[in-house]
Design an enzyme around this catalytic site. Structure first.
Site, short mmCIF file in Angstrom:
data_model
loop_
_atom_site.label_atom_id
_atom_site.label_comp_id
_atom_site.label_asym_id
_atom_site.label_seq_id
_atom_site.Cartn_x
_atom_site.Cartn_y
_atom_site.Cartn_z
NE ARG A 48 -13.54 10.51 -22.45
CZ ARG A 48 -12.97 11.61 -22.01
NH1 ARG A 48 -13.60 12.77 -22.11
NH2 ARG A 48 -11.77 11.58 -21.46
CG HIS A 89 -14.30 7.68 -18.32
ND1 HIS A 89 -13.28 8.54 -17.97
CD2 HIS A 89 -14.12 7.41 -19.63
CE1 HIS A 89 -12.53 8.79 -19.02
NE2 HIS A 89 -13.03 8.12 -20.06
CG ASP A 90 -20.18 4.42 -13.45
OD1 ASP A 90 -19.63 4.70 -12.37
OD2 ASP A 90 -21.24 3.78 -13.53
CB ILE A 113 -13.22 3.02 -12.43
CG1 ILE A 113 -12.29 3.54 -13.53
CG2 ILE A 113 -12.59 3.20 -11.06
CD1 ILE A 113 -10.99 2.74 -13.70
N GLY A 153 -16.81 -1.15 -11.68
CA GLY A 153 -18.15 -1.55 -12.08
C GLY A 153 -19.13 -0.42 -12.31
CG ASP A 179 -19.91 1.90 -8.83
OD1 ASP A 179 -19.65 2.77 -9.70
OD2 ASP A 179 -19.07 1.47 -8.03
CB SER A 193 -18.32 5.32 -8.27
OG SER A 193 -17.63 4.78 -9.38
CG ASN A 198 -12.68 10.17 -14.79
OD1 ASN A 198 -12.68 9.54 -15.85
ND2 ASN A 198 -12.77 9.58 -13.62
N PRO A 243 -7.16 3.31 -19.60
CG PRO A 243 -7.57 1.41 -20.86
CD PRO A 243 -8.23 2.35 -19.90
CG HIS A 302 -12.38 5.58 -30.47
ND1 HIS A 302 -11.04 5.38 -30.27
CD2 HIS A 302 -12.93 5.67 -29.24
CE1 HIS A 302 -10.78 5.35 -28.97
NE2 HIS A 302 -11.92 5.53 -28.33
CB SER A 303 -17.23 5.52 -35.72
OG SER A 303 -18.41 5.20 -35.00
#
Length: 405
Positions: A112, A116-117, A120, A122, A124, A126, A144, A212, A242-243
């Protein structure tokens, strides 16, 4: 020559994947030679114990020597750290295995965190940055706030700094750690190029707007992924994460008690499954509505402890007690969608249109197809909008930008 080897590795990995062959730790360079390490049969691959490695008992060595005089420092390539930090990938893999042995829930957390990195702006690193006087952290964006695994990445990065100071980027640590997490959770191995650099800025507002939601409609989901170059097939394959992991009742309780403001359950939710969930998630007065964009992000597993005010904080195991065993990483998720047992609204949306439902059906019935597609999609995600060369930096601490000279 490295370019040739990289193309060869990708082409061969696709060929072997097409024919159902998989590897435990896949490709590695050994003193300038490309080595393919055999995968031990077992439940991490979905391969029966009676099946044999297609390459026999020994590693297979291909003598494509990789030394040349070209400057590849401004691009990703395989074994980027061969000279500057040759043990980097082994240190990362060993660290993740140790963390996983102590706490298996770290696997979905790291998958996850990678999503999330990369989603958004790429891959990197961030998302790893803390807030300071010059930037607002992505960690503060509502989707986040339940992320985990920062301490794992920082711990491994600290070990790398002891061995190879200022060499291995946090962005590379994260993509390689996530790959190892996928493998530990029963998913497929996939080769990754390295050489990413770390961002010097964060993107909190974009994270708030673009990740999303579990209540997102299929049109929103596909639009967000399409804007990043992912088609329907790739999008559906990524949702297979999601498994594993956990989620909280907050993120789907509207489907049990007040779907779209009707004060009734979602008619698309299997009634038996609905009753099972109600025993674990008793009625709460406040629940999000589909499409509102509130809550954690997709695709993700290990939805965290942050819940909406008045929300239900019960916990659901997304693996359903490891239903079908680790060899069913991913597959169990699609089979449950076909049975109308998708947990989040956005999950079940994948069966709502033919363009995505066809891939749900395919992955539910063909484990090897899913594993190949998931591996390719994770490779693509891990290479999305990366920084190389002078476009970024190599942080010494993943939560802090290096000071300007």
């Amino acid at each position: 020559m490295r370019f040739f080897v990289a193309c060869f590795v990708i082409a061969l990995s696709m060929y072997l994947a097409f024919h159902g062959f998989e590897f435990d730790h896949g490709f590695e360079f050994d003193h300038g030679f490309l080595r393919f390490t055999k995968r031990s049969p077992g439940n991490l691959t979905g391969v029966k114990d009676t099946e044999k490695s297609p390459f026999g008992e020994d590693d297979v060595m291909f003598s494509f020597y990789t030394e040349d005089s070209d400057d590849h420092s401004y691009s990703l390539h395989y074994d980027f750290y061969q000279d500057s930090c040759p043990t980097a990938e082994r240190i990362i893999a060993k660290g993740i295995r140790e963390f996983y042995d102590a706490k298996p829930s770290i696997a979905p957390s790291l998958i996850r965190l990678l999503f999330h990195d990369c989603f958004i702006e790429g891959c990197d690193a961030s998302v790893l940055l803390d807030a300071d006087e010059s930037l607002t952290s992505e960690k503060e964006a509502p989707p986040n706030q339940s992320l985990k695994g920062f301490d794992v990445i920082e711990s491994i990065k600290s070990e790398l700094e002891n061995v190879c100071p200022g060499v291995v980027s946090c962005a590379d640590v994260l993509v390689l750690a996530a790959r190892e997490a996928v493998l530990m959770a029963g998913g497929p191995f996939y080769p990754l190029e390295t050489g990413r650099k770390d961002s010097v800025v964060a993107f909190k507002e974009i994270a708030e707007r673009e990740l999303p939601s579990p209540q997102a409609t299929i049109s929103v989901i596909l639009a967000r992924f399409a804007s990043r170059g992912f088609n329907e097939r790739e999008t559906v394959s990524l949702f297979g994460a999601h498994s594993i992991g956990i989620t909280h009742c907050t993120f789907f309780e509207d489907r049990l008690y007040n779907f779209s403001g009707t004060e009734k359950p979602d008619p698309e939710l299997d009634q038996g499954f609905q009753q099972e969930l109600k025993t674990k998630c008793p009625f709460s007065a406040s629940a999000p509505s589909p499409g509102t964009g509130i809550g954690a992000s997709m695709p993700a597993s290990d939805y965290g402890v942050v819940s909406l005010a008045g929300g239900n904080d019960g916990v659901i195991d997304l693996s359903y007690d490891n239903e079908g065993g680790e060899e069913n990483f991913g597959t169990r998720y699609y089979r449950r969608l076909m049975q109308k047992k998708g947990l989040m609204y956005a999950d079940q949306q994948l069966t709502g249109i033919e363009e995505t439902e066809m891939w749900v059906r395919a992955y539910a019935s063909d484990t090897q197809l899913f594993r190949r597609d998931f591996a390719m999609s994770m490779m693509k995600l891990s290479n999305y909008h990366v920084l190389t060369g002078p476009l970024g930096q190599v942080r010494t601490t993943c939560s802090k930008v290096l000071p300007k000279n």
